[in-house]
Design an enzyme around this catalytic site. Sequence first.
Site, PDB file in Angstrom:
ATOM      1  N   LYS A  67       0.847  -1.194   0.000  1.00  0.00           N
ATOM      2  CA  LYS A  67       0.000   0.000   0.000  1.00  0.00           C
ATOM      3  C   LYS A  67       0.880   1.241   0.000  1.00  0.00           C
ATOM      4  O   LYS A  67       1.887   1.299   0.702  1.00  0.00           O
ATOM      5  CB  LYS A  67      -0.922   0.018   1.222  1.00  0.00           C
ATOM      6  CG  LYS A  67      -1.868   1.232   1.234  1.00  0.00           C
ATOM      7  CD  LYS A  67      -2.860   1.174   2.379  1.00  0.00           C
ATOM      8  CE  LYS A  67      -2.212   1.515   3.702  1.00  0.00           C
ATOM      9  NZ  LYS A  67      -3.198   1.615   4.794  1.00  0.00           N
TER      10      LYS A  67
ATOM     11  N   ARG B 193      -9.968  -1.545   7.374  1.00  0.00           N
ATOM     12  CA  ARG B 193      -9.049  -2.405   8.118  1.00  0.00           C
ATOM     13  C   ARG B 193      -8.644  -1.774   9.442  1.00  0.00           C
ATOM     14  O   ARG B 193      -8.449  -2.467  10.434  1.00  0.00           O
ATOM     15  CB  ARG B 193      -7.852  -2.812   7.271  1.00  0.00           C
ATOM     16  CG  ARG B 193      -6.900  -1.709   6.795  1.00  0.00           C
ATOM     17  CD  ARG B 193      -5.916  -1.276   7.851  1.00  0.00           C
ATOM     18  NE  ARG B 193      -4.653  -0.813   7.320  1.00  0.00           N
ATOM     19  CZ  ARG B 193      -3.827  -0.030   7.981  1.00  0.00           C
ATOM     20  NH1 ARG B 193      -4.154   0.458   9.178  1.00  0.00           N
ATOM     21  NH2 ARG B 193      -2.664   0.295   7.452  1.00  0.00           N
TER      22      ARG B 193
END
Length: 325
Positions: free
Chosen positions: A67, A110
Amino acid sequence: MLVLSRNDLEKILSMKEVIKAIEKAFLELYNRTAKVPLRIIIDIEKHKGTMLYMPCYLEENDALAIKVVSVYGENLKKGFPTIFATVLVNDPETGKPLAIMEGGYLTAMRTGATSGVATKYLARKDSRTVGIIGAGVQARTQLWAVYEVRPLKKVFVYDISMERAKSFADYMSKKLGIEIIIAKSPEEVVRNSDILILATTAKQPVIDGDWIREGTHINSIGWVGPEGRELDSKTVRKAKLIVDSKDAVLKESGDIIIPIKEGIIDESHIYAELGEIVSGAKKGRTSNEEITLFKSVGLAIEDAITAKLAYEKAIKENIGKEIEF
C-alpha cells in the site's frame, strides 16, 4: 489486472468479514509467518504531508500486497480527504499483478476492524456507551467495528469542526440505528465513555487522563509520527497498554515515545502486542476496573489480508474492471 474503485469496495466489504480477516492476520503475526518490514516513511515538509510505503506477505494466508498512503493534515482546508491510498495485490506464486484498488476506504475498513478486534478482547462485556474524538472518515469505520462486537446504546462525538461532527452523527445514527450526541468538549466525551475512540490528526494531547473512568477501554489510532501525539502521558501511564506492534510504536508513535522520553514509562510498560492477546498467549482485560489502551499505528498485515479478501470477493461477485497493461 482487476481495478477496484471505492464504490466497488463499499459493495463487497462487510465489517464482520474484515474483523475476522484481521484477527487471522494478527494471529499469523504472532506465529511469525508474516513478512512485514517497518513501513518506509517520507516526510514532505514543503507541503505538510507524509508518504508511507507498506509491503507485506502473509505466508499462512498467502496474501501479498503493498500500500502507498499519504497523510496530509491540511487537506481538509482544500476540500480533500486527509488520506489518499492505493493498494497493489500480487499473486504470491508468480508475482503477477492481480489487482489495484482504492486504498482510502480499505484503510478505513481495516483500521476500524483492527480496533474492533482489540475491543472484542479488551473492552468490558457490559460496555454500552462509546465516545469519539475526531469525526472524520476513520471515525465512521471505528464506530461501525465497535458496534459489531459490543451491543452499543449511545455515542458521544466531538470534533473541532461542528459541521463534521453533525455529518458524522447524521450518517452513523441512520446506519447503525443508535443515538449519537454531539458533545461540547472532549471532556464531556471522555467522562461518558465505556469505550473511547481517538481518531484525530492532533499533534498535542486532546484528553486528560484525569477524565478517564475506571473500566474504560481506549482505541487510539490518530497521529503517526514520533513528535506528535493525541494521548497525554497520564493516560498512557495509568492504562494497560496493548499495541499492534512493539517495534512499530517505539519507532513511530509519539503517544508512546514521548512518555518514555519524559521518564513517565519505559518500554516494559507495553503489556502485549495484539497478536499475543488474540492467540491467548496473554490475557486481555482481567477486571472490570482496569483501564485498557490499544495504541495502533497500522500494519501492512491489515492491508494485505483485507485486500486479498476484497479481491477474492470481487472475482466471485464479478465486480470491478479488468484492464491490460
